[in-house]
Design an enzyme around this catalytic site. Structure first.
Site: not given
Ligand SMILES: [Zn+2]
Length: 308
Positions: A213, A244
């Site tokens: 990320h 998330c």
């Molecule tokens: Zn992820």
């Protein structure tokens, strides 16, 4: 009979349809399939397309079976689904998915919040599930994935030894490849290089994957560090969509188009047409006008000389 998908030397796996949409509004099945078709047409060889979790937990994946079945009819790319438990594994097998991603979290707190279990309990469950997939007469490929492998918002840095222990547990269970996820964008390139190098040393030549990320802008640097440590599979989401819901502060995955541009520049053949990928991103921006998209390549497009 499906034609075997093209296998590039470095595999780019689009995860926008799973990780990308997990924290946002539900999108319809036909829109998901249109997204899949556009990127598959651009040459993206693999997708994490859905998650076999109960729809009451993540309603975005209400159509998990449907997108796998219809997706397989409409493109030749390898289609994967994320699985956390026994019911999910049964559903995934019945759908005919090409690949199952079993994920456990290295952070005890993230594991408790995301899956209500400890990393070791999760490993024991996943090992049992892997066993049940391995005995199928025709079976999907199995990826073992470790989330929050580099750190987590709740616990800070995660000890490399505990990641290694989980990775060994997955590898010895018989996974086909192994991925480390930087779920909240904690990692920097040195840490990435060191951890993957240890994995490579201790686990032999099992294919390694990375899931980054771009929360702190380290995404592309981390890709390069992982590449140089021998990682050959990279997850990314178109327009850097994602986050998330169980990892506060996490922003999107690295952008697929930026990843492909980097790999291209690095001399790696991904088989992906960047112009078509950028066109797919423009389509996505229209589909989700209220979602911020990220990434750098889309700002100015592919480099070219301006005619004078
Ligand atoms: Zn992820």
């Amino acid at each position: 009979m499906r034609v075997t998908p093209y296998t590039p030397e470095v595999l780019v796996r689009e995860v926008g349809l799973r990780d990308g949409i997990q924290g946002i509004a539900t999108i319809g099945t036909e829109d998901k399939l249109a997204w899949l078709a556009l990127e598959a047409e651009a040459g993206v060889p693999a997708f994490e397309l859905t998650s076999f979790v109960p729809p009451r937990i993540l309603p975005q994946f209400f159509d998990a079976e449907d997108v796998i079945v219809k997706g397989k009819q409409r493109c030749r790319a390898a289609l994967a689904a994320l699985v956390l438990n026994d019911k999910g594994a049964q559903r995934a097998l019945a759908s005919g998915v090409d690949s199952i991603v079993f994920v456990i979290s290295a952070s005890a707190t993230h594991s408790a919040k995301n899956a209500r279990t400890t990393p070791h309990e999760a490993l024991a469950v996943v090992r049992r599930l892997i066993e049940s997939v391995l005995v199928q007469p025709v079976r999907p490929k199995i990826t073992g994935a470790i989330a929050t492998a580099f750190g987590c918002t709740y616990e800070g840095r995660i000890a490399p030894d505990s990641v290694l222990e989980l990775a060994e547990g997955l590898a010895s269970a018989g996974v086909d490849d192994l991925a480390l996820g930087d779920t909240v964008g904690f990692a920097g390139p040195r840490q990435v290089g060191e951890l993957f190098a240890r994995l490579r040393n201790e686990l032999g030549d099992i294919p390694l994957g990375a899931h980054f990320h771009d929360t702190r802008g380290m995404g592309m640097a981390n890709v390069l560090a992982a590449l140089e440590a021998g990682v050959t599979r990279f997850d990314a989401s178109l327009g850097g969509l994602g986050g998330c819901p169980f990892a506060p502060g996490a922003t999107g995955n690295i952008a697929t188009e930026d990843l492909c541009f980097l790999l291209d520049e690095y001399g790696v053949d991904t088989g992906i047409d960047l112009e078509k990928l950028l066109a797919a991103r423009r389509w996505l921006a229209q589909l989700l006008p209220n979602e911020p998209l990220h990434g750098a390549l889309s700002r100015a497009g592919l480099p070219c000389a301006i005619p004078t």
